[in-house]
Every structure is written in structure tokens, then in C-alpha cells.
Design an enzyme around this catalytic site. Structure first.
Site, PDB file in Angstrom:
ATOM      1  N   HIS A  56       4.920  -4.416  -6.278  1.00 46.93           N
ATOM      2  CA  HIS A  56       5.309  -4.073  -7.639  1.00 46.93           C
ATOM      3  C   HIS A  56       6.241  -2.851  -7.650  1.00 46.93           C
ATOM      4  O   HIS A  56       6.277  -2.072  -6.709  1.00 46.93           O
ATOM      5  CB  HIS A  56       4.070  -3.730  -8.477  1.00 46.93           C
ATOM      6  N   GLU A  73      -0.449  -5.487  -0.975  1.00 42.88           N
ATOM      7  CA  GLU A  73       0.180  -4.485  -1.849  1.00 42.88           C
ATOM      8  C   GLU A  73      -0.680  -4.337  -3.086  1.00 42.88           C
ATOM      9  O   GLU A  73      -1.564  -5.155  -3.353  1.00 42.88           O
ATOM     10  CB  GLU A  73       1.600  -4.907  -2.219  1.00 42.88           C
ATOM     11  N   SER A 127       1.250 -11.099  -7.138  1.00 45.60           N
ATOM     12  CA  SER A 127       0.269 -10.404  -7.964  1.00 45.60           C
ATOM     13  C   SER A 127      -0.897 -11.350  -8.252  1.00 45.60           C
ATOM     14  O   SER A 127      -1.545 -11.825  -7.327  1.00 45.60           O
ATOM     15  CB  SER A 127       0.936  -9.873  -9.247  1.00 45.60           C
TER      16      SER A 127
END
Length: 304
Positions: free
Chosen positions: A274, A204, A114
Site C-alpha cells: 500500500h 505487506e 490487500s
């Protein structure tokens, strides 16, 4: 095309340090559960002082978070760095940052995803492999196979191939560069942007409406960055639906429209990101992306 330097495999008894390079640590129970997983495997885990510090939405001032990273990276007894959580903030501490990658500092593991993408890509630029994988606050939510995959890699065991949905277009071999799409997009045209020649890009995202994903991928197209990429591996794009009653493409339609005409292999629905399985992806290792079979396979493995 050259693979990155892999840190030496970890072993139980090694010292790991925990830092908070990004957002405020809020998920304290999940954090403790993540710590327990590492400790249950026999690792010594040291938490930096004031891990729950707050400065706005950041886990302390830029100077304090930068000092945390520097202290862990230069500690000769520390074998790996565990990031507490994502959020936002890692790019801020990379201003005027140097990894001190001289001979006196051995490469060590850095694990996160992330917002931690910025740190992973910064290390990639100096030739050191890191790990795109669960942060401490998400580790306990992972299925057993995903947790085992993490320890398999950092302890020097081979990784199984990942299976997704192949879009056709053949097979590509390249250097794996995984990250969060939003964070990666904001690294374009900065000193942290890597050279994308020969790269298999793995991306992602979460909580980004389809038009925002469209906007980011269009920026990649216009910048010319995608023209250098050999293949694209797509993980989860979760909670990326348009608001109800708002005209929109679906996230799947956006990905197909923006990436399907590039003439390179693309594999979607791979189990990383996630809100679901977040399979470890080593940064800077050689991989094969088979868009006919829908497989991402790591070629670079530890040698006995």
C-alpha cells in the site's frame, strides 16, 4: 515443489470483468481512472451491475458478491477478473465456495491485493496462478514502471528483478506466495491456508501499529507456519507507526525481532504494498530470494 498453472497471456481485445468482492466502492474517480488505463491498452472491460452496491461496509450481500465472482469465473468469454478495491469481505464469500476448476473452465487471470489475498490464496490451493497487484482504485496512482510491469506479466513478457534490503542469510529458491499480513494471518488454520512447504512468503501491510504486527507474526511463529517457509520477502509496512507519546518498538524493530532469527533469507523494503509502488508479484511461480544482494527474482517466465 510445483509451480501453478499460468493462464494464457492476455492480448488487446480480450474481455475482462470487474467485480467488487470486498468493501464498498467509494473512490469513484480513482476507479474510473483505473478502468481507463485498461481500456487505453485495448481491453474490453465489463463492469458487473450495481458495482456500487452497499451492505454495511460490504459491496453488497455475500450472496451477491459470490454470484459476481461465479459469473465472471465461469463466463467463457471472460479472460480476466479485475477487482475494484480491497477493504474487507472476500473471505466471507469463500465459505462453501468452489472454483469449478474442471476441464470446461479455463484458468483466467484474477488481479488484486490487500483483502483480495484470500481469493489469490484460494486459487493457489487449486493450482492456478493469479496476480498480487493493484486494484482498479489504486492503479492510476502507480508509477509508470509499475503499470508496465503489470501489463508485461499478464501479456506474457518477463519480469525484472526487484531490489530491496537484504538481511543476509544466503539464497533461497521457492514458490512465491504474496499477500497482506493481516488477511493472511486470519487464514491460518482455515481451509484456505495453503501448504507453506517450499514457499517464499511475501507480505505487506498498512495502518497496523507495531504491537499488532508483533502479535500477528508471533501467531505465525507459534503456529509453526514459518518453520516451513524457505524465505521471506517484505514489502511496505506503511502508516504502521505507534501513536505519539506511546512507548513502542518501531515497525522495523518488530520485523527484525520476529523474523531475524528464523535462519532463512529475508529481504525487506521491496516495492510492493500500500501507499507506494505496488510491483506485481505472480502467485505460485518459482522465484529466487537473494538475501545477500537484496533481490527477488522471478524464475518462472513465459516460453516463446
Amino acid at each position: 515443489m510445483q509451480s501453478e498453472i499460468l493462464p494464457q497471456p492476455l492480448k488487446p481485445g480480450d474481455l475482462l470483468q470487474v467485480i467488487a468482492p470486498s468493501g464498498v466502492l467509494r473512490e469513484l474517480e480513482a476507479f474510473e481512472q483505473g478502468l481507463e488505463i485498461w481500456r487505453s491498452r485495448g481491453y474490453k472491460v465489463k463492469i458487473i451491475p450495481k458495482i456500487d452496491d452497499k451492505w454495511g461496509y460490504l459491496a453488497g450481500t455475500d450472496e451477491n458478491r459470490r454470484n459476481q465472482l461465479a459469473a465472471a469465473w465461469t463466463d467463457p468469454d471472460c479472460r480476466g477478473i479485475l477487482c475494484a478495491r480491497g477493504g474487507f469481505g472476500s473471505t466471507r464469500i469463500l465459505e462453501n465456495w468452489h472454483w469449478h476448476s474442471g476441464d470446461s473452465i479455463l484458468p483466467k487471470w484474477l488481479i488484486g491485493f490487500s483483502d483480495v489475498t484470500a481469493l489469490l490464496w484460494s486459487l493457489y490451493n487449486i493450482g492456478i496462478s493469479s496476480v498480487h497487484g493493484p486494484v482498479l482504485t489504486t492503479l492510476a496512482d502507480q508509477p509508470d514502471w509499475s503499470i508496465e510491469r503489470l501489463f508485461n506479466w499478464v501479456e506474457g513478457r518477463p519480469l525484472a528483478a526487484l531490489k530491496g534490503c537484504g538481511w543476509g542469510g544466503g539464497i533461497a529458491t521457492g514458490i512465491l506466495l504474496p499477500g497482506n499480513l493481516t488477511v493472511a494471518t486470519h487464514l491460518l488454520s482455515t481451509p484456505i491456508q495453503p501448504n507453506f512447504d517450499g514457499v517464499i512468503l511475501a507480505i505487506e501491510d498498512v495502518t497496523e501499529a507495531p504491537y499488532r504486527i508483533d502479535r500477528m507474526l508471533t501467531q505465525w511463529r507459534l503456529s509453526g507456519a514459518l518453520s516451513k517457509v524457505r524465505g521471506i520477502a517484505l514489502g511496505g509496512f506503511t502508516r504502521c507507526e505507534a501513536p505519539p507519546n506511546v512507548p513502542s518498538f518501531s515497525i522495523e524493530e518488530v520485523l527484525r525481532d520476529r523474523l531475524g532469527d528464523l535462519g532463512i533469507p529475508v529481504v525487506s523494503n521491496l516495492p510492493f504494498g500500500h501507499d507506494g509502488p505496488n510491483a506485481v508479484l505472480p502467485v505460485g511461480v518459482e522465484v529466487t530470494l537473494d538475501a545477500n544482494q537484496g533481490i527477488l527474482d522471478v524464475i518462472t517466465q513465459y516460453l516463446d
